[in-house]
Design a protein around this motif. Structure first.
Motif, short mmCIF file in Angstrom:
data_model
loop_
_atom_site.label_atom_id
_atom_site.label_comp_id
_atom_site.label_asym_id
_atom_site.label_seq_id
_atom_site.Cartn_x
_atom_site.Cartn_y
_atom_site.Cartn_z
N PRO A 56 -28.28 23.98 5.54
CA PRO A 56 -27.16 23.58 6.41
C PRO A 56 -27.68 23.41 7.83
O PRO A 56 -28.56 24.17 8.25
N TYR A 57 -27.14 22.44 8.56
CA TYR A 57 -27.66 22.13 9.89
C TYR A 57 -27.64 23.34 10.81
O TYR A 57 -28.53 23.55 11.62
N VAL A 58 -26.61 24.16 10.68
CA VAL A 58 -26.41 25.27 11.60
C VAL A 58 -27.61 26.23 11.62
O VAL A 58 -27.84 26.96 12.58
N GLN A 59 -28.42 26.19 10.56
CA GLN A 59 -29.61 27.03 10.52
C GLN A 59 -30.53 26.76 11.72
O GLN A 59 -31.12 27.67 12.28
N HIS A 60 -30.60 25.49 12.11
CA HIS A 60 -31.47 25.11 13.23
C HIS A 60 -31.05 25.78 14.55
O HIS A 60 -31.85 26.49 15.17
N PRO A 61 -29.80 25.60 14.99
CA PRO A 61 -29.41 26.30 16.22
C PRO A 61 -29.52 27.82 16.12
O PRO A 61 -29.80 28.49 17.12
N VAL A 83 -25.26 25.98 20.53
CA VAL A 83 -24.45 24.75 20.51
C VAL A 83 -25.20 23.55 21.10
O VAL A 83 -24.61 22.55 21.44
N HIS A 84 -26.53 23.64 21.18
CA HIS A 84 -27.27 22.61 21.92
C HIS A 84 -27.17 21.22 21.30
O HIS A 84 -27.35 20.23 21.99
N ASP A 85 -26.90 21.13 20.00
CA ASP A 85 -26.80 19.80 19.38
C ASP A 85 -25.36 19.36 19.17
O ASP A 85 -25.11 18.30 18.60
N VAL A 86 -24.41 20.17 19.60
CA VAL A 86 -23.00 19.90 19.28
C VAL A 86 -22.48 18.65 20.00
O VAL A 86 -21.86 17.79 19.39
N VAL A 150 -37.76 25.48 23.07
CA VAL A 150 -37.56 26.26 21.86
C VAL A 150 -37.00 25.38 20.75
O VAL A 150 -37.38 25.49 19.58
N ASP A 151 -36.12 24.45 21.12
CA ASP A 151 -35.59 23.46 20.17
C ASP A 151 -36.76 22.71 19.54
O ASP A 151 -36.86 22.55 18.33
N ARG A 152 -37.69 22.26 20.40
CA ARG A 152 -38.84 21.51 19.90
C ARG A 152 -39.72 22.38 19.01
O ARG A 152 -40.23 21.94 17.99
N HIS A 154 -38.84 24.86 17.07
CA HIS A 154 -38.31 24.98 15.72
C HIS A 154 -38.40 23.67 14.96
O HIS A 154 -38.69 23.65 13.76
N ASN A 155 -38.21 22.56 15.65
CA ASN A 155 -38.35 21.26 14.98
C ASN A 155 -39.79 21.05 14.50
O ASN A 155 -40.01 20.46 13.45
N MET A 156 -40.74 21.52 15.28
CA MET A 156 -42.14 21.40 14.86
C MET A 156 -42.43 22.32 13.67
O MET A 156 -43.19 21.98 12.78
MN MN Z 1 -31.95 20.64 18.18
#
Ligand code: MN
Length: 742
Positions: A56-61, A83-86, A150-152, A154-156
């Protein structure tokens, strides 16, 4: 505080995991509630969305918030992480978010969203460096940069789920070029190292695997040597009564080894035979004391000692570095530093501002504190090159230089243009291209028309409106330019135009005189001019006309010299004096009469004239008079295809009367747009915001969805028309506006 590297082995975090970490340093109910509310929003808004990993997407935030918590970020930062991607990915509006989480959280999310929209051209290293600056400048708030990093991260960590290798490569390269150096700037060593290693993994898988397996193979061998050395140091420090210290074996990240192999042409053995240790002590005195003990026991290698405590690195890294020959002849790199210095080395700015809860806490205060700390993180690399002029804190210089001395603005396509602070739209226009500058008729910044005196701000999206019919730069423009580049171009244009006009005046004057005395102007050439006027520094016809236009010579005096009637300088001077007097009287007596078109014709007071129908000149256009056989003088505007360039004898100099007012001119605009509903209504509306009259509108649509609208207008002058063009140009579907030649 720890960012663990072995992300693949980690189990998915939950909001409870986040709160467990948070509660180790935040206890206020209000703060915990804020984080919980942010989580609820993320959960609800991302419902039904999934990551490429299938989670689920929410795992990322949640993961982002978890890492932020391990960095001891404040409650607003963690909430923003949740909520950074909301705003970008869901239907929730900024206003709705602010209502629940407050403006502080919203402003962080807003910053993160804005940065995400930047278009990075990472192929270009210089641009990537530039982008780091922009990124910092745009997010005056360090918390924005932190969430983004930090967003980057986790994406990495989850990049393997991207099934497109090209995309993986592109993201990895962007991380390496932009985000890792940014983390470095902030002194966040751990984060930087992980970003670099992950990037390498996706950019050069083979080398990554080779280096990591080499490290694994040598591990036990190395561990024995290190364990022995630690034991020896422990004993030594104990016997000298050093207390509360810590000794660690050091981690070298894979990417830094890779870089050394590539750039320094070393082998894995060269690099990894070095054993590294770190000794962390309580005080600076202890640092030097321990250093002395170590140097007393083992031989230091010459030239390898560095004192970064007395002279900190630009990113405020502090430590003592030395290299010694240890037991069994093994070489050890040893770092000695305090616990505080160690935290800064590992976590950089995060260590500085780790959230401290207290009664006096307020987001504003946190902001001020962080801003103060920004002082030292702002362009750290320039710090090294700073010269020491002692009037000012060198850091203040950097801030001015990098952040205040420049604004970073964007073209509508997202390209970045950097300009000195105080720059205005014309500076931007001239930076893009001189031609754009010269034909500028208006500027739109962030979708709104602004005056040309508008001061650009970092982050502005600037759209310059140009018109082929622009009369071009005037002296007034200099007030609206800051850069020397734009000023220079404007001056050059104005001077050239003035010179052209002056030359033209001289030519007309001379030709009229020549006609009266039956002198064939064709006899005059550069050679002759040089021969007769060379001693006055005049060597071409053009220069001669220019001097005549400036009234330094009269036509008569030139003619006299040409025909040898009188050929000394005295005669010229006398003639000039006479001419000036005569002229002054003449000027008073007969100002050229102005017809009801506002057109002034040199030397012709009662001319019969009309405005050409083909090009519909309006007051302010660059115009030419054309002596037609039937109608007298017809006024055309520059660029009219009906002007027959070969027939030069029929041209006559005309200009607009400066004081003329009181009539309107017909003109027609052709507007090309992508078809959309209500387009014509929108065009009419935007024209109506200007004080002009619309006399007719026709619109045709092609099958391909192109819509051509022709609007006939009555305007007083070119400025009014330019305003109209700028207003219409704001409609985003419109891609071209031009004045029509019939
Ligand atoms: Mn993000």
């Amino acid at each position: 505080m720890a960012i663990t590297n072995n992300s693949n082995l980690q189990s998915a975090k939950t909001i409870d995991d986040v709160l467990d970490v948070v509660k180790t340093y935040i206890n206020q109910k209000q703060s915990i509630d804020l984080i919980k509310k942010a989580y609820e929003i993320a959960l609800k808004q991302h419902e039904g969305q999934f990551r490429k990993s299938g989670e689920p997407y929410v795992q990322h935030p949640i993961e982002v918030a978890y890492i932020l918590a391990t960095l001891n970020a404040g409650p607003a930062t963690i909430a923003a992480g949740l909520v950074h991607d909301v705003i970008e990915d869901t239907k929730m509006t900024p206003a709705q978010m602010a209502e629940i989480l407050g403006n502080d959280v919203l402003s962080i999310v807003d910053g993160v969203t804005k940065i995400s929209k930047l278009k990075y051209m990472t192929a270009d290293k210089a641009l990537a460096t530039n982008h780091q600056k922009i990124l910092l400048a745009m997010s005056k708030d360090i918390r924005v940069v932190l969430v983004k990093l930090v967003d980057r991260l986790h994406n990495m960590r989850t990049l393997q789920y991207h099934n497109n290798p090209d995309k993986q490569y592109r993201i990895a390269k962007e991380t390496l070029d932009l985000y890792a150096p940014l983390a470095h700037r902030l002194g966040m060593y751990r984060l930087k190292a992980e970003l670099e290693d992950l990037s390498l993994k996706f950019m050069s898988k083979k080398e990554y695997d080779e280096i990591s397996s080499a490290i694994a193979m040598k591990k036990s061998e190395r561990e024995d040597d290190i364990a022995l050395m630690i034991d020896l140091i422990n004993k030594m420090l104990a016997s000298h009564d050093v207390k509360d210290y810590d000794i660690k074996g050091r981690i070298k990240n894979i990417y830094s080894i890779y870089k050394k192999i590539i750039t320094k042409n070393k082998t894995m053995d060269d690099i990894y035979d070095l054993l590294a240790l770190r000794i962390i002590v309580n005080s600076i005195e202890d640092c030097y004391r321990v250093l002395g003990l170590i140097h007393g026991e083992w031989t230091p290698l010459p030239l390898r000692f560095k004192d970064y405590i007395a002279v900190p690195k630009p990113n405020l890294y502090q430590s003592l570095h030395t290299t010694i020959v240890g037991p069994n002849g093994r070489i050890f790199e040893i770092q000695i530093r305090t616990f505080d210095m160690d935290a800064i080395a590992e976590y950089g700015i995060a260590a500085h501002w780790a959230y401290k809860e207290g009664a006096g806490y307020s987001p504003e205060k946190e902001q001020i504190e962080i801003t103060n700390k920004l002082k030292w993180y702002k362009d750290l690399s320039t710090y090294v090159e700073m010269t020491n002029d002692n009037d000012k804190d060198p850091l203040d210089n950097i801030i001015e230089d990098i952040f205040d001395a420049n604004v970073y603005v964007f073209t509508p396509r997202g390209d970045v243009i950097d300009l000195p602070a105080g720059s205005m739209p014309l500076d931007f226009a001239y930076r893009i291209h001189s031609r754009i500058g010269e034909t500028t008729v208006g500027a739109i910044v962030n979708g709104k028309i602004v005056p040309l005196s508008y001061k650009l701000k970092t982050g502005d999206v600037v759209d310059i409106k140009t018109s082929k019919n622009s009369a071009g730069p005037t002296k007034e423009w200099l007030k609206n330019a800051k850069t020397s580049h734009a000023k220079h171009k404007i001056k050059a244009f104005v001077n050239k135009q003035k010179r052209d006009e002056t030359i033209e005046r001289g030519r007309v004057e001379f030709e009229r005189y020549a006609k009266n005395v039956n002198y064939d102007v064709k006899q005059l050439d550069d050679k002759k001019v040089k021969e007769l006027f060379g001693r006055n520094n005049i060597s071409t016809i053009e220069e001669l006309y220019y001097e005549m236009g400036k009234m330094n010579y009269t036509a008569q005096s030139v003619f006299n010299r040409l025909t040898g009637v009188t050929s000394n300088l005295m005669a010229d001077e006398i003639a000039l004096m006479q001419y000036s007097e005569e002229n002054a009287i003449k000027k008073k007596a007969s100002r050229p009469r102005v017809n009801n078109y506002g057109v002034v014709i040199d030397g012709l007071e009662q001319a019969h004239l009309k405005l050409a129908n083909c090009c519909q000149p309006i007051y302010g256009d660059r115009i030419y008079g054309y002596i037609s056989k039937g109608y007298g003088i017809v006024i055309h505007r520059d660029g009219c295809p009906n002007l027959n360039k070969d027939d030069e004898n029929r041209y006559i100099n005309v200009s607009w009367d400066k004081e003329f007012k009181g009539r309107v001119f017909d003109t027609t605009l052709k507007i090309s747009a992508i078809d959309k509903r209500n387009l014509v209504a929108e065009i009419i509306n935007s024209i109506n915001t200007n004080q002009v009259t619309i006399t007719s509108v026709t619109s045709t649509k092609s099958k391909s969805g192109e819509c051509i609208t022709k609007v006939k207008l009555q305007v007083s002058n070119i400025e009014d028309l330019n305003h109209v063009i700028v207003s219409i140009g704001k409609i985003s579907e419109i891609y071209n506006i031009e004045r029509v030649f019939k």
